[in-house]
Design a protein around this motif. Structure first.
Motif, mmCIF file in Angstrom:
data_model
loop_
_atom_site.group_PDB
_atom_site.id
_atom_site.type_symbol
_atom_site.label_atom_id
_atom_site.label_comp_id
_atom_site.label_asym_id
_atom_site.label_seq_id
_atom_site.Cartn_x
_atom_site.Cartn_y
_atom_site.Cartn_z
ATOM 1 N N ALA A 44 44.028 10.224 7.745
ATOM 2 C CA ALA A 44 45.394 9.767 7.515
ATOM 3 C C ALA A 44 45.887 10.089 6.110
ATOM 4 N N LEU A 45 44.960 10.122 5.164
ATOM 5 C CA LEU A 45 45.336 10.294 3.758
ATOM 6 C C LEU A 45 45.285 11.740 3.282
ATOM 7 N N GLY A 46 44.689 12.616 4.071
ATOM 8 C CA GLY A 46 44.499 13.980 3.610
ATOM 9 C C GLY A 46 43.338 14.094 2.649
ATOM 10 N N ALA A 47 42.296 13.312 2.908
ATOM 11 C CA ALA A 47 41.097 13.300 2.068
ATOM 12 C C ALA A 47 39.894 13.702 2.912
ATOM 13 N N ARG A 48 38.716 13.684 2.310
ATOM 14 C CA ARG A 48 37.476 13.966 3.047
ATOM 15 C C ARG A 48 36.624 12.708 3.073
ATOM 16 N N PHE A 49 36.064 12.393 4.234
ATOM 17 C CA PHE A 49 35.236 11.214 4.391
ATOM 18 C C PHE A 49 33.783 11.523 4.042
ATOM 19 N N VAL A 50 33.163 10.614 3.283
ATOM 20 C CA VAL A 50 31.733 10.694 2.981
ATOM 21 C C VAL A 50 31.119 9.336 3.300
ATOM 22 N N LEU A 51 30.156 9.329 4.181
ATOM 23 C CA LEU A 51 29.481 8.098 4.570
ATOM 24 C C LEU A 51 28.643 7.573 3.410
ATOM 25 N N ILE A 52 28.832 6.285 3.061
ATOM 26 C CA ILE A 52 28.026 5.677 1.995
ATOM 27 C C ILE A 52 27.971 4.168 2.181
ATOM 28 N N ASP A 53 26.773 3.639 2.112
ATOM 29 C CA ASP A 53 26.541 2.200 2.056
ATOM 30 C C ASP A 53 25.926 1.931 0.691
ATOM 31 N N VAL A 54 26.687 1.289 -0.191
ATOM 32 C CA VAL A 54 26.250 1.147 -1.581
ATOM 33 C C VAL A 54 25.048 0.218 -1.731
ATOM 34 N N THR A 55 24.663 -0.473 -0.668
ATOM 35 C CA THR A 55 23.482 -1.345 -0.730
ATOM 36 C C THR A 55 22.209 -0.632 -0.310
ATOM 37 N N ASP A 56 22.314 0.642 0.053
ATOM 38 C CA ASP A 56 21.173 1.372 0.606
ATOM 39 C C ASP A 56 20.891 2.629 -0.221
ATOM 40 N N ASP A 57 19.691 2.687 -0.807
ATOM 41 C CA ASP A 57 19.339 3.829 -1.664
ATOM 42 C C ASP A 57 19.452 5.161 -0.940
ATOM 43 N N ALA A 58 18.947 5.219 0.279
ATOM 44 C CA ALA A 58 18.956 6.478 1.018
ATOM 45 C C ALA A 58 20.375 6.918 1.340
ATOM 46 N N SER A 59 21.230 5.964 1.708
ATOM 47 C CA SER A 59 22.622 6.292 2.022
ATOM 48 C C SER A 59 23.355 6.824 0.797
ATOM 49 N N VAL A 60 23.150 6.188 -0.344
ATOM 50 C CA VAL A 60 23.810 6.635 -1.572
ATOM 51 C C VAL A 60 23.307 8.014 -1.987
ATOM 52 N N ALA A 61 22.015 8.229 -1.885
ATOM 53 C CA ALA A 61 21.450 9.544 -2.220
ATOM 54 C C ALA A 61 21.996 10.618 -1.294
ATOM 55 N N ALA A 62 22.123 10.295 -0.005
ATOM 56 C CA ALA A 62 22.660 11.259 0.954
ATOM 57 C C ALA A 62 24.127 11.576 0.652
ATOM 58 N N ALA A 63 24.886 10.555 0.234
ATOM 59 C CA ALA A 63 26.292 10.781 -0.121
ATOM 60 C C ALA A 63 26.413 11.713 -1.327
ATOM 61 N N ALA A 64 25.589 11.473 -2.334
ATOM 62 C CA ALA A 64 25.612 12.330 -3.514
ATOM 63 C C ALA A 64 25.216 13.757 -3.161
ATOM 64 N N ALA A 65 24.229 13.905 -2.288
ATOM 65 C CA ALA A 65 23.800 15.243 -1.861
ATOM 66 C C ALA A 65 24.906 15.948 -1.084
ATOM 67 N N ASP A 66 25.626 15.195 -0.263
ATOM 68 C CA ASP A 66 26.748 15.743 0.497
ATOM 69 C C ASP A 66 27.824 16.288 -0.441
ATOM 70 N N VAL A 67 28.164 15.504 -1.462
ATOM 71 C CA VAL A 67 29.184 15.941 -2.420
ATOM 72 C C VAL A 67 28.681 17.132 -3.239
ATOM 73 N N ALA A 68 27.414 17.115 -3.605
ATOM 74 C CA ALA A 68 26.845 18.244 -4.351
ATOM 75 C C ALA A 68 26.945 19.532 -3.548
ATOM 76 N N GLU A 69 26.721 19.417 -2.252
ATOM 77 C CA GLU A 69 26.773 20.598 -1.386
ATOM 78 C C GLU A 69 28.194 21.102 -1.179
ATOM 79 N N HIS A 70 29.146 20.195 -1.014
ATOM 80 C CA HIS A 70 30.503 20.602 -0.650
ATOM 81 C C HIS A 70 31.429 20.815 -1.851
ATOM 82 N N GLU A 71 31.432 19.887 -2.793
ATOM 83 C CA GLU A 71 32.332 20.000 -3.955
ATOM 84 C C GLU A 71 31.623 20.467 -5.216
ATOM 85 N N GLY A 72 30.340 20.140 -5.349
ATOM 86 C CA GLY A 72 29.571 20.598 -6.500
ATOM 87 C C GLY A 72 29.672 19.716 -7.733
ATOM 88 N N ARG A 73 30.679 18.855 -7.788
ATOM 89 C CA ARG A 73 30.865 17.949 -8.922
ATOM 90 C C ARG A 73 31.850 16.872 -8.522
#
Length: 232
Positions: A44-73
């Motif tokens: 709806a906003l014209g943004a990109r969705f990234v799954l993240i649960d801030v209470t879960d180490d693995a979820s946060v690490a996966a989100a950071a890896a996703d952004v590293a792969e797609h945006e790089g920074r």
């Protein structure tokens, strides 16, 4: 192009922050733990969705890896995800209640910040905005003229007081990154049953301001929609 990652961005202050920053030309990454709501908000906003649960180490690490792969920074990290927790008489509060609130409002910020620091350090002007609250201010909660003094929310207020202190410590330790806290003010959101007098747009003024100010702006500040406020 400024790349901004926002946690808890599928509704409320996070979603409105995302909407406004998209309008200002940011590439916005909508972080949310609910895949359906997060994907809907991003579309709806014209943004990109990234799954993240801030209470879960693995979820946060996966989100950071996703952004590293797609945006790089990323250039801006908005730590917005938060929960209110029990309000009123604290007589029956449990340790589990406290850990549940602090897991999101404080540990979630630490976890997400640590994971995204390598991406922020690739930016020429890295910024972190921690969404805190005047509810964590000793001065505000003791001032009978302010709405903050009328509310009893032991765990929420304690977690936000801790978050403002955390912000000052990060600002001292990481001078190469501009790190500030925003007080949205009493805003009508799900967090308070839409009882706040401010609109969600008014509530995001401080967040958007910190996310878009120039590189000469200071670090370690606490800001509301009117200007800088005291940490006490």
């Amino acid at each position: 192009m400024t790349i901004t990652f926002i946690t808890g961005a599928n509704k409320g202050l996070g979603r409105e922050t995302a909407r406004r920053l998209v309008e200002l030309g940011h590439t916005v990454l909508v972080g949310a733990r609910d895949p359906e709501r997060g994907a809907e908000a991003a579309a709806a906003l014209g943004a990109r969705f990234v799954l993240i649960d801030v209470t879960d180490d693995a979820s946060v690490a996966a989100a950071a890896a996703d952004v590293a792969e797609h945006e790089g920074r990323i250039d801006v990290l908005v730590n917005n995800a938060g929960v209110h927790g029990p309000a009123g008489d604290p007589s029956t509060l449990s340790g589990a209640d406290a850990l549940g609130v602090f897991a999101v409002n404080l540990a979630g910020v630490v976890r997400t910040t640590t994971a995204f620091l390598p991406l922020l350090r690739r930016s020429t002007d890295p910024v972190i905005v921690n969404v805190s609250s005047g509810m964590g201010s000793l001065a505000y909660t003791h001032d009978p003229s302010r709405a903050e003094s009328k509310v009893v929310a032991p765990l929420y207020t304690a977690s936000k007081a801790a978050l403002t202190m955390l912000t000052t410590q990060y600002a001292k330790a990481l001078p190469e990154i501009r790190i500030n806290a925003a007080d949205p003010g009493y805003t009508a959101t799900d967090l308070n049953g839409h009882s706040g007098p401010q609109t969600v747009t008014e509530g995001t003024d401080a967040i958007v301001g910190l996310a878009t100010e120039g590189p000469r702006a200071g670090s370690g500040r606490f800001v509301d929609r009117v200007g800088e406020i005291a940490w006490t």
